[in-house]
Design a protein around this motif. Structure first.
Motif, PDB file in Angstrom:
ATOM      1  N   VAL A 252       5.095  34.075  21.336  1.00 23.61           N
ATOM      2  CA  VAL A 252       5.940  34.861  20.434  1.00 23.61           C
ATOM      3  C   VAL A 252       6.742  33.940  19.518  1.00 23.61           C
ATOM      4  CG1 VAL A 252       7.889  36.465  20.353  1.00 23.61           C
ATOM      5  CG2 VAL A 252       6.070  36.801  22.041  1.00 23.61           C
ATOM      6  N   ILE A 253       7.320  32.881  20.089  1.00 17.02           N
ATOM      7  CA  ILE A 253       8.088  31.926  19.279  1.00 17.02           C
ATOM      8  C   ILE A 253       7.179  31.235  18.266  1.00 17.02           C
ATOM      9  CG2 ILE A 253       9.376  29.758  19.370  1.00 17.02           C
ATOM     10  CD1 ILE A 253      10.565  30.727  22.023  1.00 17.02           C
ATOM     11  N   THR A 254       5.971  30.885  18.691  1.00 10.86           N
ATOM     12  CA  THR A 254       5.014  30.256  17.784  1.00 10.86           C
ATOM     13  C   THR A 254       4.662  31.196  16.640  1.00 10.86           C
ATOM     14  OG1 THR A 254       4.096  28.975  19.610  1.00 10.86           O
ATOM     15  CG2 THR A 254       2.738  29.201  17.652  1.00 10.86           C
ATOM     16  N   ALA A 255       4.407  32.454  16.946  1.00  3.80           N
ATOM     17  CA  ALA A 255       4.066  33.423  15.905  1.00  3.80           C
ATOM     18  C   ALA A 255       5.230  33.602  14.929  1.00  3.80           C
ATOM     19  CB  ALA A 255       3.692  34.753  16.545  1.00  3.80           C
ATOM     20  N   LEU A 256       6.450  33.699  15.444  1.00  2.00           N
ATOM     21  CA  LEU A 256       7.610  33.837  14.566  1.00  2.00           C
ATOM     22  C   LEU A 256       7.808  32.597  13.697  1.00  2.00           C
ATOM     23  CD1 LEU A 256      10.200  35.593  16.910  1.00  2.00           C
ATOM     24  CD2 LEU A 256       9.024  36.555  14.923  1.00  2.00           C
ATOM     25  N   TYR A 257       7.610  31.426  14.288  1.00  2.00           N
ATOM     26  CA  TYR A 257       7.738  30.183  13.527  1.00  2.00           C
ATOM     27  C   TYR A 257       6.712  30.139  12.396  1.00  2.00           C
ATOM     28  CZ  TYR A 257       7.180  25.357  12.208  1.00  2.00           C
ATOM     29  OH  TYR A 257       7.054  24.212  11.493  1.00  2.00           O
ATOM     30  N   MET A 258       5.453  30.450  12.722  1.00  2.00           N
ATOM     31  CA  MET A 258       4.412  30.411  11.696  1.00  2.00           C
ATOM     32  C   MET A 258       4.685  31.441  10.604  1.00  2.00           C
ATOM     33  SD  MET A 258       1.010  29.673  13.941  1.00  2.00           S
ATOM     34  CE  MET A 258      -0.072  29.748  12.563  1.00  2.00           C
TER      35      MET A 258
END
Length: 183
Positions: free
Chosen positions: A72-78
């Motif tokens: 989830v954090i990776t998706a938000l960062y991207m």
């Protein structure tokens, strides 16, 4: 990926600093490489969960602990990084477009001025058949008058030059005679 991790700067070598691992994945994620396989618990690379082994052996990796929040954090960062980059790109394009518009406005005004100045002295089409020959005749007469004045001025200059030259020659002759008679 590594909760409660305290060692970011390894004392062994700068290549093994954990800060590179922190920067490496997000850097490539900006370009669209998600690297989701790095977040899995079942990785093929040799790793250990024993702290003393991965701290003192830089070749040994620490096993990451999988958690769904990482994805989830990776998706938000991207999402955020790509939105910011697209907004930056739009801002650059709009700035460039404004500069081109400004330059085109200046160029258009300059070319308009040139056309106006070019047509300022032109005669409308039906009248130019009568006025143009008169204008050409006027220019020719003016050229001939200027040429005659120039020739007269050159003749006067030549005559005054010849007079000055005659005066100099006579003075030289007189000086020569004086020199001869004084000896």
């Amino acid at each position: 990926m590594y909760p409660a991790h305290t060692d970011m700067w390894s004392s062994v070598d700068w290549k093994y600093w954990r800060i590179w691992k922190i920067i490496y994945i997000p850097y490539w994620q900006i370009y669209g490489e998600s690297m989701l396989e790095n977040f899995d618990e079942n990785s093929n690379t040799p790793c250990t969960t024993i702290q003393s082994e991965w701290e003192y052996n830089p070749a040994m990796e620490r096993c990451n602990e999988y958690d769904w929040i990482l994805v989830v954090i990776t998706a938000l960062y991207m999402l955020m990084s790509n939105l910011l980059l697209v907004n930056l790109l739009i801002a650059v394009f709009s700035y460039r477009f404004e500069r081109v518009q400004e330059n085109s406005e200046k160029l258009w005004r300059y070319l308009r001025y040139e056309v106006i100045m070019d047509y300022r002295t032109r005669i409308p089409a039906p009248l130019n058949l009568v006025i143009r020959p008169i204008y050409i005749a006027y220019k020719c007469i003016r050229y001939i008058k200027n040429r005659i004045k120039k020739d007269k001025k050159q003749d006067e200059n030549a005559a005054s030059y010849n007079r000055e030259l005659d005066k100099i020659n006579t003075l030289q002759s007189l000086n020569a005679i004086k020199c001869v008679h004084n000896f």
